[in-house]
Design a protein around this motif. Structure first.
Motif, PDB file in Angstrom:
ATOM      1  N   SER A 232      -2.020   9.169   0.227  1.00 20.78           N
ATOM      2  CA  SER A 232      -1.619   8.557   1.486  1.00 20.78           C
ATOM      3  C   SER A 232      -1.862   7.044   1.463  1.00 20.78           C
ATOM      4  O   SER A 232      -2.708   6.546   0.705  1.00 20.78           O
ATOM      5  CB  SER A 232      -2.381   9.175   2.660  1.00 20.78           C
ATOM      6  OG  SER A 232      -3.728   8.754   2.638  1.00 20.78           O
ATOM      7  N   GLN A 233      -1.133   6.350   2.316  1.00 17.23           N
ATOM      8  CA  GLN A 233      -1.326   4.905   2.460  1.00 17.23           C
ATOM      9  C   GLN A 233      -2.731   4.618   2.963  1.00 17.23           C
ATOM     10  O   GLN A 233      -3.348   3.630   2.564  1.00 17.23           O
ATOM     11  CB  GLN A 233      -0.252   4.335   3.401  1.00 17.23           C
ATOM     12  CG  GLN A 233      -0.351   2.833   3.643  1.00 17.23           C
ATOM     13  CD  GLN A 233      -1.307   2.483   4.762  1.00 17.23           C
ATOM     14  OE1 GLN A 233      -1.422   3.198   5.750  1.00 17.23           O
ATOM     15  NE2 GLN A 233      -2.017   1.393   4.606  1.00 17.23           N
ATOM     16  N   GLN A 234      -3.255   5.488   3.798  1.00 21.82           N
ATOM     17  CA  GLN A 234      -4.603   5.310   4.320  1.00 21.82           C
ATOM     18  C   GLN A 234      -5.650   5.354   3.205  1.00 21.82           C
ATOM     19  O   GLN A 234      -6.646   4.627   3.244  1.00 21.82           O
ATOM     20  CB  GLN A 234      -4.931   6.367   5.384  1.00 21.82           C
ATOM     21  CG  GLN A 234      -4.157   6.210   6.665  1.00 21.82           C
ATOM     22  CD  GLN A 234      -2.741   6.818   6.601  1.00 21.82           C
ATOM     23  OE1 GLN A 234      -2.349   7.438   5.620  1.00 21.82           O
ATOM     24  NE2 GLN A 234      -1.980   6.623   7.664  1.00 21.82           N
ATOM     25  N   THR A 235      -5.411   6.186   2.210  1.00 23.80           N
ATOM     26  CA  THR A 235      -6.334   6.270   1.078  1.00 23.80           C
ATOM     27  C   THR A 235      -6.333   4.967   0.299  1.00 23.80           C
ATOM     28  O   THR A 235      -7.391   4.462  -0.082  1.00 23.80           O
ATOM     29  CB  THR A 235      -5.963   7.460   0.169  1.00 23.80           C
ATOM     30  OG1 THR A 235      -6.057   8.667   0.932  1.00 23.80           O
ATOM     31  CG2 THR A 235      -6.880   7.555  -1.030  1.00 23.80           C
TER      32      THR A 235
ATOM     33  N   LYS B  38     -10.629  -1.604   1.110  1.00 20.81           N
ATOM     34  CA  LYS B  38     -11.810  -1.932   1.915  1.00 20.81           C
ATOM     35  C   LYS B  38     -13.113  -1.618   1.175  1.00 20.81           C
ATOM     36  O   LYS B  38     -14.181  -2.058   1.603  1.00 20.81           O
ATOM     37  CB  LYS B  38     -11.800  -1.141   3.223  1.00 20.81           C
ATOM     38  CG  LYS B  38     -10.688  -1.520   4.159  1.00 20.81           C
ATOM     39  CD  LYS B  38     -10.728  -0.623   5.385  1.00 20.81           C
ATOM     40  CE  LYS B  38      -9.499  -0.770   6.232  1.00 20.81           C
ATOM     41  NZ  LYS B  38      -9.473   0.222   7.317  1.00 20.81           N
ATOM     42  N   GLY B  39     -13.016  -0.841   0.107  1.00 23.30           N
ATOM     43  CA  GLY B  39     -14.222  -0.437  -0.611  1.00 23.30           C
ATOM     44  C   GLY B  39     -14.924   0.737   0.038  1.00 23.30           C
ATOM     45  O   GLY B  39     -16.082   1.022  -0.269  1.00 23.30           O
ATOM     46  N   ASP B  40     -14.223   1.434   0.946  1.00 24.46           N
ATOM     47  CA  ASP B  40     -14.801   2.597   1.620  1.00 24.46           C
ATOM     48  C   ASP B  40     -14.842   3.832   0.730  1.00 24.46           C
ATOM     49  O   ASP B  40     -15.681   4.706   0.916  1.00 24.46           O
ATOM     50  CB  ASP B  40     -13.996   2.962   2.876  1.00 24.46           C
ATOM     51  CG  ASP B  40     -14.029   1.886   3.930  1.00 24.46           C
ATOM     52  OD1 ASP B  40     -14.956   1.063   3.940  1.00 24.46           O
ATOM     53  OD2 ASP B  40     -13.102   1.868   4.765  1.00 24.46           O
ATOM     54  N   LYS B  41     -13.900   3.903  -0.192  1.00 26.34           N
ATOM     55  CA  LYS B  41     -13.772   5.075  -1.059  1.00 26.34           C
ATOM     56  C   LYS B  41     -13.483   4.633  -2.478  1.00 26.34           C
ATOM     57  O   LYS B  41     -12.932   3.560  -2.710  1.00 26.34           O
ATOM     58  CB  LYS B  41     -12.616   5.979  -0.609  1.00 26.34           C
ATOM     59  CG  LYS B  41     -12.831   6.715   0.668  1.00 26.34           C
ATOM     60  CD  LYS B  41     -11.683   7.669   0.922  1.00 26.34           C
ATOM     61  CE  LYS B  41     -11.912   8.465   2.195  1.00 26.34           C
ATOM     62  NZ  LYS B  41     -10.831   9.416   2.432  1.00 26.34           N
ATOM     63  N   MET B  42     -13.838   5.507  -3.407  1.00 26.01           N
ATOM     64  CA  MET B  42     -13.492   5.317  -4.815  1.00 26.01           C
ATOM     65  C   MET B  42     -12.446   6.354  -5.180  1.00 26.01           C
ATOM     66  O   MET B  42     -12.541   7.502  -4.753  1.00 26.01           O
ATOM     67  CB  MET B  42     -14.723   5.549  -5.695  1.00 26.01           C
ATOM     68  CG  MET B  42     -15.665   4.382  -5.787  1.00 26.01           C
ATOM     69  SD  MET B  42     -14.975   3.008  -6.723  1.00 26.01           S
ATOM     70  CE  MET B  42     -14.884   3.705  -8.355  1.00 26.01           C
ATOM     71  N   PRO B  43     -11.462   5.953  -5.981  1.00 22.34           N
ATOM     72  CA  PRO B  43     -10.470   6.944  -6.424  1.00 22.34           C
ATOM     73  C   PRO B  43     -11.098   7.979  -7.354  1.00 22.34           C
ATOM     74  O   PRO B  43     -12.059   7.676  -8.066  1.00 22.34           O
ATOM     75  CB  PRO B  43      -9.446   6.104  -7.199  1.00 22.34           C
ATOM     76  CG  PRO B  43      -9.816   4.681  -7.028  1.00 22.34           C
ATOM     77  CD  PRO B  43     -11.194   4.617  -6.484  1.00 22.34           C
TER      78      PRO B  43
ATOM     79  N   GLN C 103       0.829  -1.199   0.000  1.00 19.30           N
ATOM     80  CA  GLN C 103       0.000   0.000   0.000  1.00 19.30           C
ATOM     81  C   GLN C 103       0.865   1.250   0.000  1.00 19.30           C
ATOM     82  O   GLN C 103       0.539   2.232  -0.673  1.00 19.30           O
ATOM     83  CB  GLN C 103      -0.923  -0.003   1.221  1.00 19.30           C
ATOM     84  CG  GLN C 103      -1.972  -1.075   1.185  1.00 19.30           C
ATOM     85  CD  GLN C 103      -2.856  -1.047   2.416  1.00 19.30           C
ATOM     86  OE1 GLN C 103      -3.116   0.014   2.988  1.00 19.30           O
ATOM     87  NE2 GLN C 103      -3.338  -2.204   2.833  1.00 19.30           N
ATOM     88  N   THR C 104       1.961   1.192   0.715  1.00 22.03           N
ATOM     89  CA  THR C 104       2.870   2.334   0.783  1.00 22.03           C
ATOM     90  C   THR C 104       3.492   2.620  -0.575  1.00 22.03           C
ATOM     91  O   THR C 104       3.597   3.784  -0.990  1.00 22.03           O
ATOM     92  CB  THR C 104       3.958   2.093   1.843  1.00 22.03           C
ATOM     93  OG1 THR C 104       3.321   1.842   3.106  1.00 22.03           O
ATOM     94  CG2 THR C 104       4.901   3.273   1.966  1.00 22.03           C
ATOM     95  N   GLU C 105       3.896   1.568  -1.296  1.00 20.53           N
ATOM     96  CA  GLU C 105       4.489   1.752  -2.626  1.00 20.53           C
ATOM     97  C   GLU C 105       3.474   2.349  -3.597  1.00 20.53           C
ATOM     98  O   GLU C 105       3.810   3.250  -4.382  1.00 20.53           O
ATOM     99  CB  GLU C 105       4.999   0.414  -3.166  1.00 20.53           C
ATOM    100  CG  GLU C 105       6.208  -0.125  -2.449  1.00 20.53           C
ATOM    101  CD  GLU C 105       6.549  -1.556  -2.817  1.00 20.53           C
ATOM    102  OE1 GLU C 105       7.747  -1.892  -2.753  1.00 20.53           O
ATOM    103  OE2 GLU C 105       5.641  -2.344  -3.157  1.00 20.53           O
ATOM    104  N   ILE C 106       2.256   1.851  -3.540  1.00 20.57           N
ATOM    105  CA  ILE C 106       1.206   2.380  -4.417  1.00 20.57           C
ATOM    106  C   ILE C 106       0.927   3.838  -4.083  1.00 20.57           C
ATOM    107  O   ILE C 106       0.842   4.686  -4.976  1.00 20.57           O
ATOM    108  CB  ILE C 106      -0.075   1.529  -4.293  1.00 20.57           C
ATOM    109  CG1 ILE C 106       0.179   0.126  -4.868  1.00 20.57           C
ATOM    110  CG2 ILE C 106      -1.252   2.200  -4.999  1.00 20.57           C
ATOM    111  CD1 ILE C 106      -0.916  -0.879  -4.570  1.00 20.57           C
TER     112      ILE C 106
END
Length: 69
Positions: free
Chosen positions: A32-35, A41-46, A22-25
């Motif tokens: 952010s890694q949190q994003t 998790k499917g909480d957000k869409m890019p 996740q950090t590399e992406i």
């Protein structure tokens, strides 16, 4: 009919199968890694530009992610 849930699942699957952390992406996309975690998790869409860059980074076809194939 294509649903948002299907697209979110494919994004999550592509990230999980990428072999990248996740950090590399996050670093490659300038987010952010949190994003990235929220995408998994499917909480957000890019945002569209982030989605395009994510597909390019992961070498995933847009038709697959958008469930149009």
């Amino acid at each position: 009919m294509i649903t948002l849930l299907q697209i979110q699942q494919r994004i999550s699957e592509a990230i999980s199968n990428s072999g990248l952390t996740q950090t590399e992406i996050a670093k490659a996309l300038g987010i952010s890694q949190q994003t990235v975690s929220h995408y998994l998790k499917g909480d957000k869409m890019p945002a569209l530009d982030t989605l395009a860059n994510l597909m390019k980074l992961l070498d995933v076809d847009a038709n697959y992610i958008l469930c149009t194939e």
